[in-house]
Design an enzyme around this catalytic site. Structure first.
Site, PDB file in Angstrom:
ATOM      1  N   HIS A   1       0.953  -1.201  -0.014  1.00  0.00           N
ATOM      2  CA  HIS A   1      -0.012   0.144   0.114  1.00  0.00           C
ATOM      3  C   HIS A   1       0.875   1.216   0.189  1.00  0.00           C
ATOM      4  O   HIS A   1       0.800   1.848  -0.957  1.00  0.00           O
ATOM      5  CB  HIS A   1      -1.042  -0.173   1.085  1.00  0.00           C
ATOM      6  CG  HIS A   1      -2.038  -1.130   1.159  1.00  0.00           C
ATOM      7  ND1 HIS A   1      -2.871  -1.564   0.080  1.00  0.00           N
ATOM      8  CD2 HIS A   1      -2.123  -2.075   2.183  1.00  0.00           C
ATOM      9  CE1 HIS A   1      -3.369  -2.448   0.535  1.00  0.00           C
ATOM     10  NE2 HIS A   1      -3.059  -2.974   1.813  1.00  0.00           N
TER      11      HIS A   1
ATOM     12  N   ASP B   1      -5.111  -8.018  -3.356  1.00  0.00           N
ATOM     13  CA  ASP B   1      -5.378  -7.877  -1.781  1.00  0.00           C
ATOM     14  C   ASP B   1      -6.546  -8.332  -1.690  1.00  0.00           C
ATOM     15  O   ASP B   1      -6.714  -9.597  -1.319  1.00  0.00           O
ATOM     16  CB  ASP B   1      -5.245  -6.299  -1.833  1.00  0.00           C
ATOM     17  CG  ASP B   1      -5.148  -5.859  -0.313  1.00  0.00           C
ATOM     18  OD1 ASP B   1      -5.134  -6.913   0.601  1.00  0.00           O
ATOM     19  OD2 ASP B   1      -5.253  -4.916   0.203  1.00  0.00           O
TER      20      ASP B   1
END
Ligand SMILES: [Zn+2]
Length: 464
Positions: A286, A337
């Site tokens: 991220h 993810d």
């Protein structure tokens, strides 16, 4: 996998970003493999000179894609929780985690990995923290959940890096006191980093971290929320002794940054850097809310950054500074993810488009750079530097996208790679070879008969 040589003839193949070792887009490429590796790659081979048995691949052929950040069970939450915040979404995710047992997790993971294969993914990085039974009770094999994920990847035809995740705390209080794990989090915890390392040693991976021909074991520090800084060096020592990749969630949410500052007077990147977790074998996932100093630290360390743009949009996380990180020296990879979609072409597209929305400028990444993030950089950050490129010696992974469908028609007269990342989707992938073996042919998975049916059944079982 067979020992007999295999040959393909790609009408167009992307042979890596020009300027590096890559040859860019090449025509009429004869590709040969022995076992699970490429043996020869010869552009400009006319079709009337092909050896018998050569498989023709019309359209555009890419190296296999690597999904560098996956939580397989989050697939059950696709499309749910509109109106949630990240934190209320996390409660839903915990409810699914609470219900999973080894049988239901195997069925779900196998179906999710099969969906990945259909999308042209030949290797997955599974960020795995659901280690134990209810209340934290150990299974008779304490690595049972990890082993079944490795088996699920094999059953779906993928290679896997099991990023076995150290998860010790339920958060951090101001002043740095860790909150104890509670509820379903008890299934994630090993007590201490030493307890984590002892359990992971039980995998029996070899000196190179391999737990089978298709699987390697790596490490993960869940986040600064879940691993106190004094525990991080134990995970890093385990990684250094094996040359294993280490991944960590970093600064996904502003609240994580605020709590970290209140606890330690530093950003999550600074805390992880000080604890020795940021280096060339590290991948920060991220990296959404960073300071200039964070970007300098990550770049100077040559840490990889795994962007998950569709999940980051789905969870309203924000847009991370991908171009600045790349300019600072960080290789970029991509992950699906939470699996709100499983489509690395779309992830790559959103890495570029999200920057356009933020900056009101175009052209932050070339199509070659996007392809690199989806292929070679993704494999490298999972500990497979010898994959994700169509070159002799690399793992024989191929993904073919025909150019005759409505989304991509006309691409052959311009820049096919550019058109693919502008408009292509996972649904355009028709053929996938992984480690020298056919996994997807004509859009059909050859190892899992009914991927949608298995996904539906596995999701029904955990949402019942
Ligand atoms: Zn994650």
């Amino acid at each position: 996998m067979t020992d007999a040589p295999r040959r393909w003839h790609a009408e167009r193949a992307w042979l890596g970003a020009p300027g590096g070792s890559g040859g860019g887009l090449a025509l009429d490429v004869l590709i040969e493999a022995h076992g699970d590796r490429f043996a020869a790659v010869t552009p400009d081979t006319p079709t009337d000179r092909l050896p018998p048995g050569t498989v023709r691949l019309p359209g555009l052929t890419l190296p296999g894609m690597a999904n560098a950040h996956s939580h397989a069970f989050h697939r059950a939450l696709r499309g749910s929780g509109v109106g949630d915040t990240f934190w209320t979404w996390r409660d839903r995710m915990y409810a699914v985690a609470e219900r999973l047992d080894p049988d239901s997790y195997y069925a779900l993971a196998r179906a999710v990995y099969a969906e990945m294969a259909l999308a042209g993914i030949t290797c997955v990085g599974e960020f795995h923290y659901l280690h134990h039974g209810h209340g934290g009770a150990r299974y008779s094999d304490p690595n049972e959940m990890g082993r079944l994920l490795i088996a699920a990847a094999a059953a779906a035809g993928l290679r896997i890096t099991l990023l076995d995740t150290c998860y010790l705390a339920g958060g951090i209080e101001p002043g740095g006191v860790p909150r104890p794990l509670a509820g379903v989090q008890l299934r994630f915890g090993d007590g201490t980093a030493a307890g984590w390392a002892e359990r992971v040693a039980g995998f029996g991976a070899d000196a190179h971290g391999m737990a089978g021909p298709h699987a390697r074991v790596g490490a993960a520090v869940h986040s600064v929320r879940a691993v106190p800084p004094d525990q991080v060096p134990v995970v890093m020592a385990w990684s250094h002794s094996r040359g294993a990749p280490v991944h960590a969630h970093l600064s996904e949410q502003p609240l994580e940054n605020a709590e970290c500052r209140a606890a330690f007077g530093a950003t999550p990147a600074e805390v992880l850097f000080e604890a020795g977790a940021v280096g060339p074998r590290s991948t920060m996932v991220h990296a959404t809310h960073l300071t200039e100093h964070d970007i300098e630290l990550l770049g100077a360390s040559q840490a990889c950054v795994c962007m998950c743009p569709v999940t980051e949009a789905d969870l309203a996380d924000g847009v991370g500074p991908a171009p600045a990180l790349a300019a600072a020296g960080c290789p970029l990879s991509l992950g699906s993810d939470g699996h709100s979609v499983i489509d690395l072409i779309e992830e790559a597209r959103w890495m570029e488009l999200s920057q356009r929305l933020v900056t009101r400028r175009r052209g932050h990444f070339t199509a070659g750079q996007l392809a690199q993030a989806a292929t070679v950089s993704g494999h490298a950050c999972l500990g497979w530097p010898d994959a994700g490129e169509i070159v002799p010696g690399a793992y024989a992974d191929l993904v073919t996208v025909p150019l005759g469908g409505p989304r991509l028609a006309g691409a052959e007269t311009g820049d096919p790679l550019g058109v693919l990342f502008a408009a292509g989707t996972a649904a355009d992938v028709r053929h996938v070879v992984a480690s020298g073996a056919d996994v997807v042919r004509d859009g059909r998975h050859l190892l899992v008969d009914d991927v949608p049916g298995e996904l539906a059944a596995a999701i029904r079982a955990v949402l019942r």
